[in-house]
Scaffold this motif. Sequence first.
Motif, PDB file in Angstrom:
ATOM      1  N   GLN A 329       0.830  -1.193   0.000  1.00 27.06           N
ATOM      2  CA  GLN A 329       0.000   0.000   0.000  1.00 27.06           C
ATOM      3  C   GLN A 329       0.878   1.261   0.000  1.00 27.06           C
ATOM      4  O   GLN A 329       2.042   1.236   0.410  1.00 27.06           O
ATOM      5  CB  GLN A 329      -0.919  -0.001   1.228  1.00 27.06           C
ATOM      6  N   PRO A 330       0.340   2.401  -0.458  1.00 24.15           N
ATOM      7  CA  PRO A 330       1.151   3.610  -0.654  1.00 24.15           C
ATOM      8  C   PRO A 330       1.938   4.058   0.570  1.00 24.15           C
ATOM      9  O   PRO A 330       3.108   4.445   0.448  1.00 24.15           O
ATOM     10  CB  PRO A 330       0.109   4.654  -1.075  1.00 24.15           C
ATOM     11  N   GLY A 331       1.325   4.028   1.777  1.00 17.60           N
ATOM     12  CA  GLY A 331       2.049   4.491   2.948  1.00 17.60           C
ATOM     13  C   GLY A 331       3.285   3.654   3.235  1.00 17.60           C
ATOM     14  O   GLY A 331       4.383   4.177   3.482  1.00 17.60           O
ATOM     15  N   GLN A 332       3.106   2.333   3.222  1.00 12.56           N
ATOM     16  CA  GLN A 332       4.242   1.443   3.462  1.00 12.56           C
ATOM     17  C   GLN A 332       5.257   1.537   2.329  1.00 12.56           C
ATOM     18  O   GLN A 332       6.470   1.470   2.542  1.00 12.56           O
ATOM     19  CB  GLN A 332       3.742   0.004   3.616  1.00 12.56           C
ATOM     20  N   LEU A 333       4.754   1.697   1.116  1.00  9.06           N
ATOM     21  CA  LEU A 333       5.653   1.817  -0.036  1.00  9.06           C
ATOM     22  C   LEU A 333       6.587   3.010   0.133  1.00  9.06           C
ATOM     23  O   LEU A 333       7.785   2.920  -0.144  1.00  9.06           O
ATOM     24  CB  LEU A 333       4.809   1.936  -1.319  1.00  9.06           C
ATOM     25  N   MET A 334       6.053   4.131   0.615  1.00  8.28           N
ATOM     26  CA  MET A 334       6.884   5.327   0.817  1.00  8.28           C
ATOM     27  C   MET A 334       7.948   5.073   1.890  1.00  8.28           C
ATOM     28  O   MET A 334       9.093   5.513   1.776  1.00  8.28           O
ATOM     29  CB  MET A 334       6.015   6.519   1.225  1.00  8.28           C
ATOM     30  N   ALA A 335       7.581   4.369   2.943  1.00  5.52           N
ATOM     31  CA  ALA A 335       8.538   4.082   4.011  1.00  5.52           C
ATOM     32  C   ALA A 335       9.700   3.243   3.490  1.00  5.52           C
ATOM     33  O   ALA A 335      10.868   3.478   3.841  1.00  5.52           O
ATOM     34  CB  ALA A 335       7.835   3.371   5.169  1.00  5.52           C
TER      35      ALA A 335
END
Length: 475
Positions: A329-335
């Motif tokens: 998901q986008p949030g985890q991907l950014m991390a």
Amino acid sequence: MPSHLSADRPAAQPPGRGSVDALISQTRRLKGDVDAVRRDTQSDGADPQERWQRALCDLALHQLNDLDEHLAQLRDGPPPVPAPAEAAPSVRTVPPAPRRDSLLSRVGSAEWNLLTDEAGWSGELYQILGRDPAAPPLTLDELPSLVLDEDRPKLTAMVTDCLVDAKPIDGEFRVVRPDGEVRTVHMMGEPLLAADGSTASMWAVLRDVSELRRSQRAVNETRDSLQRHRHHAQTEHRLAVELQEAVLPPWRGSLRLPHQGPETLDLAAHYLPSSTSALIGGDWYDALELADGETLLSVGDLTGHGVAVTSGMATLLGAVRGMAMAGTQPGQLMAWLNQLLDATVQPALGSAVCCRYRPETRTLAWAQAGHPAPLLFRDGTGRTLNAPDGVLLGATSGASYEQAEETLEAGDLLLLHTDGLVPLHDRADTVHRLLDLAPRFGEARTAQDCVRTVVEEFGGTEREDDACVLVARVM
């Protein structure tokens, strides 16, 4: 040709002082102008073009200094030549007092009498060669002792051609002064023939051109450096363009996803290069159909320009695609992107926005890392989506990134963009101008029409950085 050192010949008369003084005044004014240009081109040595410009100014000043000195000699006429002392075995002249300390524009003269083996040097020649004025002038056989070993054959050939074949002398050689300093001397001369046609003597004018040649070498070296710099820049630009074209989505114009089944998104994008730099930046855009039927939308920017940055952008974009295909998901991907940048050998900063669109619910899940939030246009008006928290990629270790969701409607228009559309990365101005395009977006039939509108609005801007824009129209 008469010798200017022979005491039995009348001295040449200088031309009218008024005309020569006028030329001297013009030369000195021009020197001042060139010196002003030289001061304006002060360089720290980093820019090859600035070094080349500075070297050209230095060379021009050297040549103007020479011209000034020669015009002064022309105005004043040759120095007086006293008769030699009765007991003196040579015709060596008494050197006049030098008019300046610099050897830059100094010109000396000499004559060698082949019938009497006598030699005469002007005082300037003693100073050029660093010889004691009290010492006798060197004969033609002794002159090569002052010359660098590798230049002696050149001097010997010039003198031989002059004495044997009556050829004029015009060439350069390097001499070593008693203090060890090496100077470059330009020699011009001609033979004086006796009544029977044989060579009776030889006269020559010798000019110290060391500083002039040094400046010419500096010009040539900086010109070559500038050419290498330009060639390197062209090569780097070509490689960056090829890498960028290989990495960014291959589609041009409109793209509709998914490829199979009912189409849910009409997509278009455009890359706007910098108008002030020939180097390619690290901006990207992407749209990718995922295995679960969702669609990945992302734009981002890695700071810097050139092949290394474009390569880094390719790495980031590949990571985004791989993690999105794996269902991240986008949030985890950014991390994880932040961890990737934090672990790279070369420190880098980046910004990005990443979205996953679920067509069955028309839901947009998204996260951002120090990036402008997407703009949503509906019914002829636009607004900025409320951005979840997220710092720049690579700014801090272990950063976490929030994720937001937005429900879209048929006919909605989503616009993602990177910084750089306007000068100085003025985000507020960029967003304001994009939102003002809402009425025109409302009249557009396709996402490609909307992209054309953005390019018309921002394409002529003097951008200092690259920029990307991605438009997704909900169907």
